[in-house]
Enzyme design. Structure first.
Site, PDB file in Angstrom:
ATOM      1  N   HIS A  12      40.416  73.098  29.902  1.00  0.00           N
ATOM      2  CA  HIS A  12      40.718  73.559  31.261  1.00  0.00           C
ATOM      3  C   HIS A  12      40.670  75.057  31.519  1.00  0.00           C
ATOM      4  CE1 HIS A  12      41.785  69.472  32.122  1.00  0.00           C
ATOM      5  NE2 HIS A  12      42.657  69.463  31.137  1.00  0.00           N
ATOM      6  N   HIS A 120      48.910  69.887  29.583  1.00  0.00           N
ATOM      7  CA  HIS A 120      48.240  68.831  30.346  1.00  0.00           C
ATOM      8  C   HIS A 120      47.975  69.331  31.762  1.00  0.00           C
ATOM      9  CE1 HIS A 120      47.498  64.983  32.325  1.00  0.00           C
ATOM     10  NE2 HIS A 120      48.501  65.238  33.135  1.00  0.00           N
TER      11      HIS A 120
END
Length: 125
Positions: A12, A120
């Site tokens: 990410h 996450h």
């Protein structure tokens, strides 16, 4: 073995590529480069184009409930530069093909550990 924090970085974080200069093939290149097309095409993934310290700082911003009901998610105060990668319908493994969409949104991440870091990517809002 890759830790949850390391996996978050790989999947990410892209602080190097500046938004606005991304090519339409950005997602195809990055999903491959970051090992998200091994065994199957990851259907959706978001890259955040901000300094790592700013992404880590989200863990100390607004506490919100995660999609799975857990209470360790945090929403960024500011909207951040992100790129959404989504598989296009004609895409078939191993030829994973993605649509690249640049956006400015608040991000929601789950954080854990000591140091308390993102592990996450929960949502963009």
């Amino acid at each position: 073995k890759e830790s949850s924090a390391e996996k978050f970085l790989r999947q990410h974080v892209d602080s190097i590529d500046s938004p606005g200069n991304l090519s339409p093939t950005y997602c195809n290149q990055m999903m491959l480069r970051r090992n998200m097309t091994k065994g199957s095409c990851k259907p959706v993934n978001t890259f955040v184009h901000e300094p790592l310290k700013d992404i880590k700082a989200v863990c100390f911003q607004e506490n919100v409930t995660c999609k799975n009901g857990n209470s360790n998610c945090y929403k960024s105060h500011a909207s951040l530069h992100i790129t959404d990668c989504r598989t296009i319908s004609s895409s078939k493994y191993p030829d994973c093909a993605y649509k690249t969409s640049q956006e400015q949104k608040h991000i929601i991440v789950a954080c854990e550990g000591d140091p308390f870091v993102p592990v996450h990517y929960d949502a963009s809002v």
